[in-house]
Design a protein around this motif. Structure first.
Motif, PDB file in Angstrom:
ATOM      1  N   ILE A  64       0.793  -0.843  -0.228  1.00  7.45           N
ATOM      2  CA  ILE A  64       0.351  -0.109  -0.035  1.00  7.45           C
ATOM      3  C   ILE A  64       0.671   1.365  -0.083  1.00  7.45           C
ATOM      4  CG2 ILE A  64      -1.529   1.491   1.538  1.00  7.45           C
ATOM      5  CD1 ILE A  64      -2.560  -1.460   2.118  1.00  7.45           C
ATOM      6  N   ALA A  65       1.863   1.346   0.736  1.00  9.43           N
ATOM      7  CA  ALA A  65       2.859   2.395   0.632  1.00  9.43           C
ATOM      8  C   ALA A  65       2.964   2.396  -0.365  1.00  9.43           C
ATOM      9  CB  ALA A  65       4.009   2.088   1.676  1.00  9.43           C
ATOM     10  N   TRP A  66       3.970   1.350  -1.567  1.00 10.77           N
ATOM     11  CA  TRP A  66       5.127   1.544  -2.907  1.00 10.77           C
ATOM     12  C   TRP A  66       3.908   1.958  -3.557  1.00 10.77           C
ATOM     13  CZ3 TRP A  66       9.414   0.575  -5.122  1.00 10.77           C
ATOM     14  CH2 TRP A  66       9.151   0.820  -6.613  1.00 10.77           C
ATOM     15  N   THR A  67       2.676   1.924  -3.441  1.00 10.76           N
ATOM     16  CA  THR A  67       1.551   2.220  -4.041  1.00 10.76           C
ATOM     17  C   THR A  67       1.022   3.857  -3.885  1.00 10.76           C
ATOM     18  OG1 THR A  67       1.011   0.005  -4.758  1.00 10.76           O
ATOM     19  CG2 THR A  67      -0.879   1.726  -5.561  1.00 10.76           C
ATOM     20  N   PHE A  68       0.616   4.472  -2.867  1.00  7.97           N
ATOM     21  CA  PHE A  68       0.347   5.316  -2.360  1.00  7.97           C
ATOM     22  C   PHE A  68       0.891   6.373  -2.249  1.00  7.97           C
ATOM     23  CE2 PHE A  68      -0.965   8.773   1.049  1.00  7.97           C
ATOM     24  CZ  PHE A  68      -1.844   8.706   0.675  1.00  7.97           C
ATOM     25  N   LYS A  80       4.055   6.544  -4.721  1.00  6.87           N
ATOM     26  CA  LYS A  80       4.935   6.762  -5.491  1.00  6.87           C
ATOM     27  C   LYS A  80       3.401   7.500  -7.120  1.00  6.87           C
ATOM     28  CE  LYS A  80       6.930   4.261  -8.097  1.00  6.87           C
ATOM     29  NZ  LYS A  80       7.044   3.535  -9.118  1.00  6.87           N
ATOM     30  N   ILE A  81       2.178   7.129  -6.080  1.00  9.84           N
ATOM     31  CA  ILE A  81       0.868   7.657  -7.182  1.00  9.84           C
ATOM     32  C   ILE A  81       0.347   9.346  -6.721  1.00  9.84           C
ATOM     33  CG2 ILE A  81      -1.410   7.630  -7.381  1.00  9.84           C
ATOM     34  CD1 ILE A  81      -1.693   4.697  -7.141  1.00  9.84           C
ATOM     35  N   ASN A  82       0.691   9.037  -5.347  1.00  4.77           N
ATOM     36  CA  ASN A  82       0.605  10.753  -5.091  1.00  4.77           C
ATOM     37  C   ASN A  82       1.765  12.222  -4.904  1.00  4.77           C
ATOM     38  OD1 ASN A  82      -2.364  10.462  -4.273  1.00  4.77           O
ATOM     39  ND2 ASN A  82      -2.168   8.784  -3.050  1.00  4.77           N
ATOM     40  N   GLU A  83       2.869  10.900  -5.857  1.00  4.42           N
ATOM     41  CA  GLU A  83       4.854  11.882  -5.777  1.00  4.42           C
ATOM     42  C   GLU A  83       4.686  12.208  -4.608  1.00  4.42           C
ATOM     43  OE1 GLU A  83       3.744  14.369  -9.048  1.00  4.42           O
ATOM     44  OE2 GLU A  83       3.651  12.911 -10.381  1.00  4.42           O
ATOM     45  N   ALA A  94      13.525   7.202  -4.203  1.00 11.32           N
ATOM     46  CA  ALA A  94      13.772   7.538  -2.502  1.00 11.32           C
ATOM     47  C   ALA A  94      13.376   6.445  -1.567  1.00 11.32           C
ATOM     48  CB  ALA A  94      13.138   8.665  -2.048  1.00 11.32           C
ATOM     49  N   PHE A  95      10.890   6.191  -2.452  1.00  9.28           N
ATOM     50  CA  PHE A  95      10.892   5.211  -1.463  1.00  9.28           C
ATOM     51  C   PHE A  95      12.260   3.862  -1.413  1.00  9.28           C
ATOM     52  CE2 PHE A  95       8.710   1.351  -1.610  1.00  9.28           C
ATOM     53  CZ  PHE A  95       7.571   1.803  -0.233  1.00  9.28           C
ATOM     54  N   ASN A  96      13.180   3.460  -2.356  1.00  8.34           N
ATOM     55  CA  ASN A  96      13.634   2.052  -2.099  1.00  8.34           C
ATOM     56  C   ASN A  96      14.937   2.124  -0.767  1.00  8.34           C
ATOM     57  OD1 ASN A  96      12.346   0.620  -4.339  1.00  8.34           O
ATOM     58  ND2 ASN A  96      13.569   1.581  -6.062  1.00  8.34           N
ATOM     59  N   GLY A  97      15.199   3.707  -1.158  1.00  6.51           N
ATOM     60  CA  GLY A  97      16.088   4.019  -0.221  1.00  6.51           C
ATOM     61  C   GLY A  97      16.016   3.750   1.737  1.00  6.51           C
ATOM     62  N   LEU A 137       1.338   6.113   7.152  1.00  8.43           N
ATOM     63  CA  LEU A 137       0.211   6.825   8.440  1.00  8.43           C
ATOM     64  C   LEU A 137       0.226   7.693   8.769  1.00  8.43           C
ATOM     65  CD1 LEU A 137       1.921   3.643  11.171  1.00  8.43           C
ATOM     66  CD2 LEU A 137      -0.268   3.694   9.177  1.00  8.43           C
ATOM     67  N   LYS A 138       1.417   8.826   8.342  1.00  8.95           N
ATOM     68  CA  LYS A 138       1.156  10.001   8.558  1.00  8.95           C
ATOM     69  C   LYS A 138       0.734  10.804   7.191  1.00  8.95           C
ATOM     70  CE  LYS A 138       4.327  13.963   8.891  1.00  8.95           C
ATOM     71  NZ  LYS A 138       6.338  14.423   8.919  1.00  8.95           N
ATOM     72  N   ILE A 139       1.159  10.210   6.222  1.00  9.46           N
ATOM     73  CA  ILE A 139       0.271  11.043   5.362  1.00  9.46           C
ATOM     74  C   ILE A 139      -1.228  10.752   5.767  1.00  9.46           C
ATOM     75  CG2 ILE A 139       0.282  11.637   2.979  1.00  9.46           C
ATOM     76  CD1 ILE A 139       2.839  10.893   2.323  1.00  9.46           C
ATOM     77  N   LEU A 140      -1.618   9.375   5.813  1.00 12.84           N
ATOM     78  CA  LEU A 140      -3.030   9.071   6.333  1.00 12.84           C
ATOM     79  C   LEU A 140      -3.885  10.015   7.483  1.00 12.84           C
ATOM     80  CD1 LEU A 140      -2.891   5.569   4.509  1.00 12.84           C
ATOM     81  CD2 LEU A 140      -3.842   7.909   3.214  1.00 12.84           C
ATOM     82  N   ALA A 141      -2.829  10.338   7.844  1.00 10.90           N
ATOM     83  CA  ALA A 141      -3.192  10.904   9.579  1.00 10.90           C
ATOM     84  C   ALA A 141      -3.738  10.134  10.085  1.00 10.90           C
ATOM     85  CB  ALA A 141      -4.150  12.013   9.036  1.00 10.90           C
TER      86      ALA A 141
END
Length: 433
Positions: free
Chosen positions: A323-327, A329-332, A338-341, A352-356
């Motif tokens: 879910i994190a990978w898709t969410f 990246k889709i929302n840039e 950066a994600f792979n890092g 969790l932070k972005i989804l509040a």
């Protein structure tokens, strides 16, 4: 829209795991040019999971070649018109009174009637939980008169799900509460609900189009229920409420036996309806559908922690990472590099932070709290990811403190479950978290 229509056959069981008879009568067993007459019993049976099987009985004097089953068919001679079913025989035994008994299952659906120009389809649902409330609200029509939104066949409990041009009614059967009480004590399977699907604007549709929405809706109900459920006995109706289709099909999803306590929705509120539109928006997105299917699969399977929590923890955190990978990246929020890092800890915490979604307080979990002080875990996200790492990459010679207790793994399961469930509900725009 005629809300009292259609008036389908309603299947009610007196007790769980009671088979449902679809056909009992004369039939012909056909293999190429060879034909044997006998009597067949076609039922919905429940073990090891719901399926349509048959028992064919014929006289022992009739020899029958079963080495090649490629052309094997059953002709149901008492139906009008007569139907041929492609079948597979799994067992053959000699029965009393000089008779043979063949057992098997259908190899393909039996479709009786037409599959196009349908005004509504109806199917039964096993093992959903009982409710006797409705989200039946009045609305104003074009002449500003209040009209009822629904009220199908006066069922006491009805949940109504609308999305796009689809109108879905899920209703508790009259004996649902009694069957549920028996299921709680005995386990197994019971028909508990009936469902109607139609177009809001009354336009006709095909069986294939119906199955597209049925599959999505069943995934959603399974997610809400916490176990796999399945549609049984799809029937179709015309605009006058006449039945024009009956289909016998082995379930499109392998259903689970009854389990308690798996649902995130409350059976005395209509909150289950609130996440459906958001779920469908993700389901219809070609990028998100596979993610949602996998996440729900792993979420449901993670609840079956009968032999410990290791598998459940791995499944839930895999779902969170997907879910994190898709969410993200889709929302840039991050690019691929950066994600792979980011390690799993960073990926999940950023999601969790972005989804509040607030972090679970570490001090409320005594076993994790002790380990956190020993190993310098920053928070509960670090706790669950380190526990998962310990499952997949265990130390070769672990010290006593590195061996995870069952109590610790239970707490890791609870936190992982909360994060995955809340992430899915946030993605589906569920307003009550």
């Amino acid at each position: 829209m005629a809300y009292w229509q259609p008036k389908p056959k309603i299947i009610k069981q007196k007790f769980p795991n009671q088979h449902i008879s679809l056909y009992r009568g004369f039939a012909e067993l056909i293999n190429g040019e060879q034909i044997i007459e006998g009597k067949v019993f076609i039922n919905i049976s429940w073990y090891p999971s719901p399926n349509i099987n048959f028992k064919f009985i014929y006289l022992c004097g009739d020899m029958f070649d079963m080495d090649n089953q490629d052309e094997l068919e059953l002709k149901l001679t008492e139906l009008v018109p007569q139907y041929r079913l492609k079948i597979h025989i799994s067992n053959s035994t000699q029965w009393g009174n000089n008779k043979n008994k063949l057992l098997g299952h259908l190899r393909e659906p039996c479709i009786q009637g037409r599959t196009d120009n349908l005004a509504s389809v109806v199917f039964h649902v096993p093992n959903f939980w009982w409710f006797n409330i409705c989200n039946i609200f009045n609305h104003e029509d074009e002449e500003d008169e209040f009209v009822a939104r629904e009220g199908w066949l006066d069922f006491d409990g009805q949940f109504i799900f609308d999305y796009g041009n689809w109108h879905i009614v899920l209703a508790s059967l009259d004996n649902c509460f009694d069957i549920e009480e028996l299921l709680k004590s005995e386990g197994g399977y019971g028909i508990t609900h009936i469902c109607k699907i139609e177009h809001i604007d009354n336009t006709p549709f095909t069986l294939d189009e119906a199955y597209n929405i049925i599959q999505a809706f069943i995934y959603y109900l399974s997610f809400a229920r916490g176990i796999w459920i399945t549609p049984l006995l799809v029937s179709g109706f015309d605009s006058e409420g006449n039945q024009v289709l009956e289909e016998w099909r082995n379930p499109i999803i392998e259903a689970n036996s009854w389990q308690d306590g798996c649902s995130w929705a409350n059976n005395d509120s209509t909150e289950i309806v609130a996440a459906f539109a958001g779920f469908m928006e993700k389901w219809e997105d070609p990028v998100w559908r596979n993610v949602i299917q996998n996440a729900i699969q792993w979420y449901i399977e993670s609840l079956k922690h009968f032999n410990g929590y290791n598998t459940s923890i791995i499944l839930m955190q895999s779902a969170l990472e997907k879910i994190a990978w898709t969410f993200l990246k889709i929302n840039e929020y991050v690019n691929s590099d950066a994600f792979n890092g980011l390690k799993a800890y960073g990926q999940i915490k950023l999601l969790l932070k972005i989804l509040a979604i607030p972090l679970e307080p570490i001090e409320e979990y005594p076993e994790i709290n002790k380990k956190a002080k020993e190993f310098n875990w920053k928070d509960t996200v670090a706790a669950i990811t380190e526990a998962r790492n310990g499952i997949i990459h265990p130390p070769i010679k672990p010290s006593k403190s590195q061996i995870a207790s069952e109590a610790l793994m239970q707490e890791v399961f609870q936190i992982s479950n909360a994060y995955l469930l809340n992430s899915l509900l946030k993605l589906f725009d569920f307003p009550y978290i």
